[in-house]
Design a protein around this motif. Sequence first.
Motif, PDB file in Angstrom:
ATOM      1  N   ASP A   1      12.202  -3.592  -7.858  1.00 57.72           N
ATOM      2  CA  ASP A   1      12.416  -4.999  -8.234  1.00 57.72           C
ATOM      3  C   ASP A   1      12.826  -5.836  -7.027  1.00 57.72           C
ATOM      4  N   GLY A   2      13.792  -5.316  -6.263  1.00 54.59           N
ATOM      5  CA  GLY A   2      14.239  -6.047  -5.077  1.00 54.59           C
ATOM      6  C   GLY A   2      13.163  -6.147  -4.019  1.00 54.59           C
ATOM      7  N   LEU A   3      12.335  -5.114  -3.913  1.00 59.15           N
ATOM      8  CA  LEU A   3      11.265  -5.120  -2.917  1.00 59.15           C
ATOM      9  C   LEU A   3      10.244  -6.217  -3.218  1.00 59.15           C
ATOM     10  N   ILE A   4       9.890  -6.366  -4.476  1.00 61.74           N
ATOM     11  CA  ILE A   4       8.940  -7.416  -4.858  1.00 61.74           C
ATOM     12  C   ILE A   4       9.529  -8.797  -4.566  1.00 61.74           C
ATOM     13  N   ASP A   5      10.796  -8.986  -4.892  1.00 63.49           N
ATOM     14  CA  ASP A   5      11.430 -10.281  -4.615  1.00 63.49           C
ATOM     15  C   ASP A   5      11.458 -10.589  -3.122  1.00 63.49           C
TER      16      ASP A   5
ATOM     17  N   GLU B   1      -1.271   1.845 -21.310  1.00 59.83           N
ATOM     18  CA  GLU B   1      -2.020   1.046 -22.282  1.00 59.83           C
ATOM     19  C   GLU B   1      -1.182  -0.116 -22.798  1.00 59.83           C
ATOM     20  N   ASP B   2       0.074   0.162 -23.103  1.00 62.85           N
ATOM     21  CA  ASP B   2       0.922  -0.915 -23.612  1.00 62.85           C
ATOM     22  C   ASP B   2       1.141  -1.998 -22.570  1.00 62.85           C
ATOM     23  N   LEU B   3       1.299  -1.605 -21.287  1.00 62.93           N
ATOM     24  CA  LEU B   3       1.523  -2.594 -20.238  1.00 62.93           C
ATOM     25  C   LEU B   3       0.281  -3.444 -20.011  1.00 62.93           C
ATOM     26  N   GLU B   4      -0.881  -2.852 -20.185  1.00 69.32           N
ATOM     27  CA  GLU B   4      -2.102  -3.653 -20.053  1.00 69.32           C
ATOM     28  C   GLU B   4      -2.153  -4.744 -21.110  1.00 69.32           C
ATOM     29  N   LEU B   5      -1.735  -4.394 -22.333  1.00 65.47           N
ATOM     30  CA  LEU B   5      -1.744  -5.394 -23.397  1.00 65.47           C
ATOM     31  C   LEU B   5      -0.759  -6.527 -23.096  1.00 65.47           C
ATOM     32  N   SER B   6       0.462  -6.152 -22.616  1.00 62.88           N
ATOM     33  CA  SER B   6       1.449  -7.187 -22.299  1.00 62.88           C
ATOM     34  C   SER B   6       1.008  -8.034 -21.122  1.00 62.88           C
ATOM     35  N   ASP B   7       0.301  -7.412 -20.170  1.00 62.09           N
ATOM     36  CA  ASP B   7      -0.184  -8.159 -19.011  1.00 62.09           C
ATOM     37  C   ASP B   7      -1.223  -9.194 -19.424  1.00 62.09           C
TER      38      ASP B   7
ATOM     39  N   GLU C   1      -4.568  -2.848  -9.212  1.00 61.63           N
ATOM     40  CA  GLU C   1      -3.994  -1.510  -9.345  1.00 61.63           C
ATOM     41  C   GLU C   1      -2.690  -1.515 -10.136  1.00 61.63           C
ATOM     42  N   CYS C   2      -1.862  -2.530  -9.960  1.00 58.27           N
ATOM     43  CA  CYS C   2      -0.536  -2.547 -10.584  1.00 58.27           C
ATOM     44  C   CYS C   2      -0.654  -2.890 -12.068  1.00 58.27           C
ATOM     45  N   LYS C   3       0.050  -2.141 -12.903  1.00 60.24           N
ATOM     46  CA  LYS C   3       0.038  -2.349 -14.341  1.00 60.24           C
ATOM     47  C   LYS C   3       1.399  -2.793 -14.882  1.00 60.24           C
ATOM     48  N   VAL C   4       2.335  -3.072 -13.992  1.00 58.36           N
ATOM     49  CA  VAL C   4       3.672  -3.489 -14.401  1.00 58.36           C
ATOM     50  C   VAL C   4       3.721  -5.013 -14.409  1.00 58.36           C
ATOM     51  N   ALA C   5       3.989  -5.581 -15.573  1.00 55.83           N
ATOM     52  CA  ALA C   5       3.924  -7.036 -15.721  1.00 55.83           C
ATOM     53  C   ALA C   5       4.964  -7.743 -14.863  1.00 55.83           C
ATOM     54  N   ASN C   6       6.163  -7.158 -14.761  1.00 52.85           N
ATOM     55  CA  ASN C   6       7.224  -7.812 -13.986  1.00 52.85           C
ATOM     56  C   ASN C   6       6.886  -7.910 -12.508  1.00 52.85           C
ATOM     57  N   TYR C   7       6.034  -7.034 -12.016  1.00 54.31           N
ATOM     58  CA  TYR C   7       5.631  -7.070 -10.612  1.00 54.31           C
ATOM     59  C   TYR C   7       4.384  -7.916 -10.414  1.00 54.31           C
ATOM     60  N   CYS C   8       3.507  -7.919 -11.396  1.00 54.04           N
ATOM     61  CA  CYS C   8       2.257  -8.678 -11.257  1.00 54.04           C
ATOM     62  C   CYS C   8       2.482 -10.183 -11.340  1.00 54.04           C
ATOM     63  N   LYS C   9       3.464 -10.591 -12.131  1.00 59.35           N
ATOM     64  CA  LYS C   9       3.659 -12.028 -12.352  1.00 59.35           C
ATOM     65  C   LYS C   9       4.003 -12.783 -11.072  1.00 59.35           C
ATOM     66  N   PRO C  10       5.023 -12.377 -10.289  1.00 54.30           N
ATOM     67  CA  PRO C  10       5.306 -13.138  -9.053  1.00 54.30           C
ATOM     68  C   PRO C  10       4.197 -13.037  -8.016  1.00 54.30           C
TER      69      PRO C  10
ATOM     70  N   GLN D   1       0.817  -1.218   0.000  1.00 52.91           N
ATOM     71  CA  GLN D   1       0.000   0.000   0.000  1.00 52.91           C
ATOM     72  C   GLN D   1       0.851   1.269   0.000  1.00 52.91           C
ATOM     73  N   GLN D   2       2.013   1.223   0.632  1.00 49.88           N
ATOM     74  CA  GLN D   2       2.816   2.437   0.796  1.00 49.88           C
ATOM     75  C   GLN D   2       3.645   2.780  -0.443  1.00 49.88           C
ATOM     76  N   VAL D   3       4.070   1.772  -1.202  1.00 47.96           N
ATOM     77  CA  VAL D   3       4.931   2.008  -2.362  1.00 47.96           C
ATOM     78  C   VAL D   3       4.078   2.081  -3.622  1.00 47.96           C
ATOM     79  N   GLU D   4       4.318   3.089  -4.468  1.00 46.18           N
ATOM     80  CA  GLU D   4       3.627   3.236  -5.743  1.00 46.18           C
ATOM     81  C   GLU D   4       4.423   2.497  -6.813  1.00 46.18           C
ATOM     82  N   PHE D   5       4.014   1.251  -7.049  1.00 51.09           N
ATOM     83  CA  PHE D   5       4.743   0.439  -8.017  1.00 51.09           C
ATOM     84  C   PHE D   5       4.454   0.852  -9.456  1.00 51.09           C
ATOM     85  N   ASN D   6       3.339   1.552  -9.701  1.00 48.80           N
ATOM     86  CA  ASN D   6       3.028   2.011 -11.054  1.00 48.80           C
ATOM     87  C   ASN D   6       3.843   3.227 -11.462  1.00 48.80           C
ATOM     88  N   LYS D   7       4.383   3.930 -10.490  1.00 53.87           N
ATOM     89  CA  LYS D   7       5.121   5.152 -10.788  1.00 53.87           C
ATOM     90  C   LYS D   7       6.412   4.813 -11.505  1.00 53.87           C
TER      91      LYS D   7
END
Length: 761
Positions: free
Chosen positions: A516-520, A752-758, A556-565, A480-486
């Motif tokens: 990246d490290g935070l998600i891991d 928009e592009d990240l939504e398509l890749s997701d 909320e998150c639109k970054v594929a590398n973060y959504c996958k794990p 909640q505290q970190v804006e991963f979409n930014k």
Amino acid sequence: MAAKQKRKLEDLSVDEFLLSGGFDSAGESEEETPKKNGLNKKNKKEDLKSAHSEAVLKKMGKASEHKEQLSRLQNKDPEFFKFLQQNDQTLLNFDDTDSSEDEDEKKYHRLPSALEEASSGDEEEDEDKEGQKVSKKSKKAVETIKVTDKMIKEWKAAMKKEPSARLFREVTQAFKAAVATTKGEGGGQCRYKVADSSVFNALVLFCIRDIYVALQRMLNLKPEKDQKKLVLPSSSQKWQKNLIDIKMYLGGLVQLLSCLTESTVISAVLRHANQLVPYYLCLPKQCRHLIKQLLKQWSTGEETSRVLAFLALNKICRHKQETYLNPIVKQMYISYVQNCKFTSPNALPMINFMQRTLTEMYSLDTQATYQHAFIYIRQMAIHLRNAMTMKKKETYQSVYNWQYIHCLYLWCRVLSTLHPSDVLQPLIYPLCQVILGTIKLVPTSRYYPLRMHCCRALTLLSSSTNTFVPVLPFLLEIFQQVEFNKKPGRMSKKPINFAVILKLSKVNLLEKAYKDGLIDQLYDLILEYFHTQASSIGFPELALPTIIQLKAFLKECKVANYCKPVRQLLEKVQENSSHITGRRQKAAFGVADATAVAAWEKQIQQEGTPLSRYYSQWKKLREKEIQLEISGKERMEDLDLPEIKRRKIQDKKVEDKKEFKDLFQSDSDSDDDDDTLKVKGERGRRGSDDDDDDDDDDDELLSDMSDDKRMDGRDSDDEDDEGDEEKPFKAPQPMSSSALIKLAEGGEDLVEDLELSDDDD
């Protein structure tokens, strides 16, 4: 007058004396004395001279009287006088000054010319002994024997054949001389002298290999049948006879250990010392010296030396627990804290080794462990309370440092390893409270690495002690505290190693590697915690808040590398939750039946759950990744990576002018005009133009450019490759200033592009 006054005063009674004012007369006489001082001094000198002459006359008088008596004897008794002349001439030839002075000196005490310092009788005896030693040293210096290789071979053969006390004394003397050379003493009082380095090596090697076996045979000690029972050499009848030589050898071995620097030699000497631990246990002084050196090697030595030193310390504590355990464990804890001040990838394995070995020592006596743990956990709680109440930078730093965190982790490991223990059970709750308070002290994003360390310690404690600790809220709060979409402010070449940092810098918070490290880290910690609760009957209820939170994050998150794990973690948690729910519905017992619940959980744990099976596979892969990260530097050196050939900056400027000749028509030839326009796709080139002398910054900006294009969903074009063919294009028409501004800003099509890749994933 004075005589008359004295007689009058003697005749007067007390009352008459007081009435007559005798004090005044005495005062007057005292006042008169200074006037007569000059005369008195002269009289005193004359009196001293006369007294001295009288004393000399007295001394001479007795001797002369005796001589006169002997001379008279010649007239009175001539026969006896002749007898004396024939038999005792010394009596007749008597000197006037011979015996009188000696007799007077004996009768009377004469003051010395200079005062001497007070000295005890022991010191006088020591001085006498030192005098004797000096004389002995001079004799021994002549008798010093030089040790040769031939002598060592003879000693070795004799030791193997039949060791004797005399032979052992000779070897001990030679070993003492060899050890003395390591400190530059040159053999000192030793009978032997070791001058050659090859002889020194041969002698030390001979002692390390053969002395222990020879001592066992010489003292008639049987080998130990049961390793737990230790046969002390002091039980031998020959112990007292060889005690002095054994003391000398054991002391020399400790001295040798303190002087060595080569790790292989230190390891060999430590192995030998480990064999001789029973002998050290019989001699408290030598044992204390050995413990001091073992602690030094355990805390500062090489890997092998640390292990051997720990084995010797553990052996000493097991067989003389009541004497040595408390001081050794206390000193080991202090050394551990000192070594934890700084943490790096190279120092981390050593810190983990010290944690595990110290835990092993604490397991020897839980009563002593409780006392130590209570004191040190309370000490950390006091530091935390001061930081919470005073709220100053100094008090925060007393908590937010590596020593504090490693001590928390140590006590979590101790309590989890020694569980179940009725003695240590009461310490679990206060330790958990201290760790939770540490997390809440400064709950900002810069201290996320410290929070990760605390959560990992709590997970270890919770899993081993079967205690529920609310770890998940502190991890889910980060989503909640970190804006991963930014979009990240800057890129970094290297990933952030969360294992060796406690605090992030402001620059780290802007980097892509931070998120990246935070998600891991969140993935690892949440998975580890759920693995500890995977067979719990209440797993579905425990996992429900996490499932809701992870689903909200995925929306909320639109970054594929973060959504996958995160999506993978969510699926595994839901799968395990449904598995536990299905098995729970088949159960025939109630919630209140604690024994049935414990038996059911044990059965589920033995059978395995989907999450536990996935965790075991993930753990193996994770350990391989860590090993690759450790050896990553070596692997990179082995690879023959191609070199990137960059064009010179001047050539770039010329090509840019040719390429955009028709687009930018200006009278000025200066290159500074290009800085007013910042096209999104040309940021790498601008960075190279601004920093001509810094190739590292050029590399970073190039990586920024490539990463930005990937984030935008565009195809990256390698402008630096000379082999690419340029497509023909028509000269563009002149553009207005508003069109140029729009071109510089570019389109915002990132989401928009990240939504398509997701969706494709």
